[in-house]
Design a protein around this motif. Structure first.
Motif, short mmCIF file in Angstrom:
data_model
loop_
_atom_site.label_atom_id
_atom_site.label_comp_id
_atom_site.label_asym_id
_atom_site.label_seq_id
_atom_site.Cartn_x
_atom_site.Cartn_y
_atom_site.Cartn_z
N UNK A 290 -24.35 -9.27 -84.33
CA UNK A 290 -23.70 -8.21 -85.08
C UNK A 290 -22.20 -8.47 -85.05
N UNK A 291 -21.59 -8.44 -86.20
CA UNK A 291 -20.15 -8.63 -86.33
C UNK A 291 -19.55 -7.36 -86.91
N UNK A 292 -18.50 -6.88 -86.26
CA UNK A 292 -17.78 -5.70 -86.74
C UNK A 292 -16.33 -6.11 -86.97
N UNK A 293 -15.85 -5.85 -88.17
CA UNK A 293 -14.47 -6.17 -88.53
C UNK A 293 -13.83 -4.90 -89.06
N UNK A 294 -12.60 -4.63 -88.65
CA UNK A 294 -11.91 -3.41 -89.07
C UNK A 294 -10.55 -3.77 -89.65
N UNK A 295 -10.25 -3.16 -90.81
CA UNK A 295 -8.95 -3.35 -91.46
C UNK A 295 -8.38 -1.99 -91.82
N UNK A 296 -7.06 -1.89 -91.78
CA UNK A 296 -6.37 -0.69 -92.25
C UNK A 296 -5.38 -1.09 -93.33
N UNK A 297 -5.50 -0.43 -94.49
CA UNK A 297 -4.59 -0.68 -95.61
C UNK A 297 -4.30 0.62 -96.33
N UNK A 298 -3.05 0.92 -96.52
CA UNK A 298 -2.62 2.09 -97.30
C UNK A 298 -3.30 3.38 -96.85
N UNK A 299 -3.41 3.57 -95.54
CA UNK A 299 -3.96 4.80 -95.01
C UNK A 299 -5.47 4.90 -95.06
N UNK A 300 -6.14 3.79 -95.36
CA UNK A 300 -7.61 3.75 -95.41
C UNK A 300 -8.09 2.71 -94.41
N UNK A 301 -9.02 3.12 -93.56
CA UNK A 301 -9.64 2.18 -92.64
C UNK A 301 -10.96 1.74 -93.24
N UNK A 302 -11.19 0.42 -93.26
CA UNK A 302 -12.46 -0.12 -93.72
C UNK A 302 -13.11 -0.84 -92.56
N UNK A 303 -14.37 -0.48 -92.31
CA UNK A 303 -15.18 -1.09 -91.26
C UNK A 303 -16.24 -1.94 -91.94
N UNK A 304 -16.27 -3.21 -91.63
CA UNK A 304 -17.27 -4.12 -92.19
C UNK A 304 -18.32 -4.40 -91.12
N UNK A 305 -19.57 -4.13 -91.44
CA UNK A 305 -20.68 -4.38 -90.52
C UNK A 305 -21.52 -5.52 -91.07
N UNK A 306 -21.80 -6.49 -90.21
CA UNK A 306 -22.57 -7.66 -90.63
C UNK A 306 -23.65 -7.96 -89.60
N UNK A 307 -24.88 -8.09 -90.08
CA UNK A 307 -25.97 -8.46 -89.18
C UNK A 307 -26.97 -7.34 -89.00
N UNK A 308 -27.54 -7.30 -87.80
CA UNK A 308 -28.60 -6.35 -87.47
C UNK A 308 -28.07 -5.36 -86.44
N UNK A 309 -28.03 -4.11 -86.80
CA UNK A 309 -27.54 -3.06 -85.90
C UNK A 309 -28.74 -2.44 -85.20
N UNK A 310 -29.14 -3.09 -84.10
CA UNK A 310 -30.30 -2.62 -83.35
C UNK A 310 -29.89 -2.28 -81.92
N UNK A 311 -30.87 -1.93 -81.11
CA UNK A 311 -30.61 -1.48 -79.75
C UNK A 311 -29.87 -2.53 -78.93
N UNK A 312 -30.16 -3.79 -79.14
CA UNK A 312 -29.55 -4.84 -78.33
C UNK A 312 -28.04 -4.97 -78.54
N UNK B 102 -7.23 9.02 -92.59
CA UNK B 102 -8.14 10.13 -92.88
C UNK B 102 -9.37 9.68 -93.65
N UNK B 103 -9.29 8.54 -94.31
CA UNK B 103 -10.44 8.02 -95.04
C UNK B 103 -10.95 6.77 -94.35
N UNK C 160 -11.14 13.67 -90.83
CA UNK C 160 -11.43 12.35 -91.39
C UNK C 160 -12.68 12.42 -92.26
N UNK C 161 -12.73 11.54 -93.26
CA UNK C 161 -13.81 11.51 -94.24
C UNK C 161 -14.45 10.13 -94.19
#
Length: 100
Positions: free
Chosen positions: A1-23, A41-42, A73-74
């Motif tokens: 699982x890869x998690x990448x986070x970016x902030x641009x112009x007051x917006x946070x974007x979270x990119x999730x890649x792979x399988x989000x399971x218990x492990x 806030x977004x 936050x939204x």
């Protein structure tokens, strides 16, 4: 699982890649800490490359929603595949989140 986070112009974007399971849910939860701490806030969760989500992953989404709403936050979920969207529909989570 890869998690990448970016902030641009007051917006946070979270990119999730792979399988989000218990492990990986605990480590992913740690990776998501900036969501709770940001002044943005977004928050957009981009699921373009998310292949699978287990109940532990759903709990992470719900925790983000519950903990960030009082801060004004939204959360918006973007580019979720139909199979994952079906999981959200069956569990009722589709009524809690906004999808684009």
């Amino acid at each position: 699982m890869i998690t990448k986070i970016e902030e641009n112009d007051g917006v946070m974007t979270v990119y999730l890649e792979g399988r989000l399971d218990t492990s990986v849910s605990e480590a992913t939860g740690e990776d998501l800490k900036p969501v709770y701490e940001t002044e943005c806030k977004e928050i957009i969760i981009d699921c373009t490359l998310l292949e699978y989500i287990a109940s532990s992953g759903l709990r992470l989404f719900l925790s983000m929603l519950i903990d960030t709403q009082p801060q004004g936050k939204h959360i918006i979920i973007k580019n979720m595949s139909q199979p994952l969207r079906d999981v959200f529909n069956v569990t009722g989570f589709s009524n809690l989140f906004e999808f684009i």
